[in-house]
Write a protein that holds these residues in place. Structure first.
Motif, PDB file in Angstrom:
ATOM      1  N   ARG A 121       0.797  -1.121  -0.223  1.00  0.00           N
ATOM      2  CA  ARG A 121      -0.009  -0.248  -0.078  1.00  0.00           C
ATOM      3  C   ARG A 121       0.732   0.387   0.069  1.00  0.00           C
ATOM      4  NH1 ARG A 121      -5.138   1.092   2.471  1.00  0.00           N
ATOM      5  NH2 ARG A 121      -5.017   3.469   2.862  1.00  0.00           N
ATOM      6  N   VAL A 148      -3.694   4.578  -3.113  1.00  0.00           N
ATOM      7  CA  VAL A 148      -4.192   5.480  -2.489  1.00  0.00           C
ATOM      8  C   VAL A 148      -4.799   6.651  -2.101  1.00  0.00           C
ATOM      9  CG1 VAL A 148      -5.857   2.836  -1.340  1.00  0.00           C
ATOM     10  CG2 VAL A 148      -3.983   4.612  -0.052  1.00  0.00           C
ATOM     11  N   GLY A 161      -6.270   3.391  -6.941  1.00  0.00           N
ATOM     12  CA  GLY A 161      -6.734   3.074  -6.053  1.00  0.00           C
ATOM     13  C   GLY A 161      -7.172   4.279  -5.311  1.00  0.00           C
ATOM     14  N   HIS A 211     -10.070   7.276  -4.079  1.00  0.00           N
ATOM     15  CA  HIS A 211     -11.548   7.092  -3.721  1.00  0.00           C
ATOM     16  C   HIS A 211     -11.857   8.525  -3.118  1.00  0.00           C
ATOM     17  CE1 HIS A 211      -9.034   6.576  -0.216  1.00  0.00           C
ATOM     18  NE2 HIS A 211      -9.551   7.418   0.464  1.00  0.00           N
ATOM     19  N   ASN A 233     -11.023   3.641 -10.995  1.00  0.00           N
ATOM     20  CA  ASN A 233     -10.502   4.075  -9.133  1.00  0.00           C
ATOM     21  C   ASN A 233     -11.709   3.700  -8.614  1.00  0.00           C
ATOM     22  OD1 ASN A 233      -8.257   5.488  -9.061  1.00  0.00           O
ATOM     23  ND2 ASN A 233      -9.023   6.698 -11.209  1.00  0.00           N
ATOM     24  N   SER A 234     -12.127   3.934  -6.971  1.00  0.00           N
ATOM     25  CA  SER A 234     -13.713   3.997  -6.449  1.00  0.00           C
ATOM     26  C   SER A 234     -13.745   5.528  -6.481  1.00  0.00           C
ATOM     27  CB  SER A 234     -13.462   3.142  -5.099  1.00  0.00           C
ATOM     28  OG  SER A 234     -12.401   1.826  -5.588  1.00  0.00           O
ATOM     29  N   PRO A 237      -2.876   0.371  -8.280  1.00  0.00           N
ATOM     30  CA  PRO A 237      -4.184  -0.052  -7.879  1.00  0.00           C
ATOM     31  C   PRO A 237      -3.884  -0.269  -6.420  1.00  0.00           C
ATOM     32  CG  PRO A 237      -3.103  -2.027  -8.422  1.00  0.00           C
ATOM     33  CD  PRO A 237      -2.059  -1.500  -9.235  1.00  0.00           C
ATOM     34  N   SER A 238      -2.361  -0.123  -6.227  1.00  0.00           N
ATOM     35  CA  SER A 238      -2.291  -0.169  -3.710  1.00  0.00           C
ATOM     36  C   SER A 238      -1.649   0.778  -4.061  1.00  0.00           C
ATOM     37  CB  SER A 238      -1.141  -1.486  -4.091  1.00  0.00           C
ATOM     38  OG  SER A 238       0.417  -0.654  -4.604  1.00  0.00           O
TER      39      SER A 238
END
Length: 450
Positions: free
Chosen positions: A139, A166, A188, A190, A211-212, A163-164
């Motif tokens: 992460r 954030v 990642g 958000h 993404n989120s 993806p890691s």
């Protein structure tokens, strides 16, 4: 006489050589000295490279001025005085980090790569920042804030397939008035889409896909982006109404809001996008308002995808001015009634057509049998009747990409499962069908990435 001539030639040669030597000496005195990277900036480069891959001995491999012979993925450039055009300093202007392909030698990232905050403080002249598949395991986090003086000359900010990595995008967006490309896809990230995106007035591309991201489309955030050509918020969790102000983006070539949670009516402002080539609003929750009739006025369209929205109603006969279209995705839309014959007679360049999993009835227009450019036609799971108008040569050319099953009263020439009977499965349930990327859009990407 000959000796006198030889002596004259010798004296002339010596005189010319003296002039050349004198001129070279003057040039050497006037030439700018070899510029070296400031030691503090060089130390910052080492730290950034260590943060993405500490297994490589960067200081040992590049012990001298790193801009004299930089590692792949690090680009330096001179800063010139505006008065006389003389180079006054050298700085790092680009970072390209992470594996891209076997043909590029960008510094590879290790499984425990981190994002050093020095990237956003030590490089005041950075124009391009690119990370590709760097943060895939351990992460890593975006900085909580970015200094106001960072990014005044930044032109491209690109994070792809990390993806890691954030954090919230808003924390990373600064005073980037020269930014042309903001590409943050497959990470990642958000939180909501920050409203300050609307201050990035030089943007030509904004891609925040996969993404989120949550929340709504920021009101009027894009109205000032008069140069924007690509807007892609696909594959997130953005909800609420898509604003009519999208129609202010009159230079837009690609609009992709697919796979989100937008509701309400497809914004009428989309009809103002007369240069739009690619439109994808599929798999949202747009309501029962029918297929937008303004599509008829968008003559530049090459692909339109509305699948997965319960728009309902009939397929309108709007295709006369849309003869350039190569792809239509109208799966799972609650459509009913007949398929208009004009889809076959007008759309001579059609490569891909998906009308599956609707409530369409009647016969397949005879004109469909003359779609010579077609590579895939999916009419599965409707209530179509009569005789399918596809010749043997047509079916041989397309093969299993001609999908007619699930129309129990449709007459076809053979009994292959993909041509007749009840469909047991449709690929449209899970994935968007193959998109034939328009050459016009490909040319756009080449132009804005150079």
């Amino acid at each position: 006489m000959a000796s006198f001539t030889n002596l004259s030639l010798l004296l002339l040669f010596l005189f010319t050589a003296t002039l050349i030597t004198s001129q070279q000496s003057d040039d050497d005195e006037n030439a700018s000295p070899q510029l070296a990277l400031d030691p503090s900036e060089q130390e910052a480069v080492y730290r950034v490279l260590d943060s993405v891959n500490s297994a490589i001995s960067w200081r040992t491999i590049f012990p001298d001025d790193i801009c004299a012979s930089p590692p792949d993925g690090v680009v330096c450039d001179n800063l010139y005085a505006s008065q006389n055009g003389v180079a006054t300093s050298v700085h790092v202007t680009e970072f390209h980090l992470g594996y891209l392909s076997d043909y590029t030698q960008n510094p590879p990232c290790s499984s425990n790569a981190t994002l050093d905050p020095l990237l956003f403080t030590a490089f005041k002249h950075l124009r391009k920042l690119f990370f590709y598949k760097c943060f895939t395991d351990a992460r890593a986090s975006l900085p909580l804030t970015v200094p106001e003086d960072f990014g005044s000359v930044l032109e491209e900010l690109v994070f792809i397939e990390n993806p890691s990595l954030v954090g919230e995008i808003g924390a990373m967006i600064g005073n980037f008035t020269k930014l042309r490309r903001l590409v943050l896809t497959g990470n990642g990230f958000h939180g909501s889409i920050p409203g300050q995106i609307g201050d990035l007035v030089s943007l030509e591309e904004i891609t925040l896909s996969r993404n989120s991201l949550t929340g709504g489309f920021p009101a009027n955030a894009t109205s000032r982006l008069k140069n924007l050509k690509v807007l892609d918020f696909s594959h997130n969790f953005i909800n609420g109404n898509a604003p009519d102000s999208i129609g202010d983006l009159t230079e837009l070539l690609k609009l992709d809001l697919s796979f989100n949670e937008f509701t309400g009516e497809v914004p009428s402002g989309v009809g103002n996008l007369k240069k739009l080539v690619f439109l994808d609003l599929s798999y949202n929750r747009f309501g029962n308002f029918g297929v937008p009739l303004f599509l008829a006025e968008m003559s530049s369209l090459r692909e339109v995808h509305l699948s997965g929205n319960k728009l309902g109603g009939r397929i309108p006969a709007i295709w006369k001015n849309l003869e350039g279209i190569s792809g239509i995705g109208f799966s799972r839309m609650g459509l009913e009634g007949n398929i208009p014959a004009s889809m076959g007679s007008s759309l001579k360049n059609l490569c891909f057509l998906a009308l599956d999993n609707n409530n369409l009835d009647g016969q397949i227009p005879e004109e469909f049998g003359f779609l010579d450019s077609a590579r895939e036609i999916n009419l599965e799971n409707n209530n179509l009747t009569g005789k399918a108008p596809f010749s043997d040569s047509f079916r041989d050319r397309i093969g299993k990409k001609l999908k007619l099953s699930g129309n129990v009263n449709l007459q076809v020439k053979n009994s292959d499962p993909h041509l007749s009977g009840r469909a047991l499965y449709s690929s449209a349930r899970k994935v968007l069908p193959l998109i034939y990327f328009p050459a016009t859009l490909l040319a756009l990407y080449i132009s804005i990435t150079q």
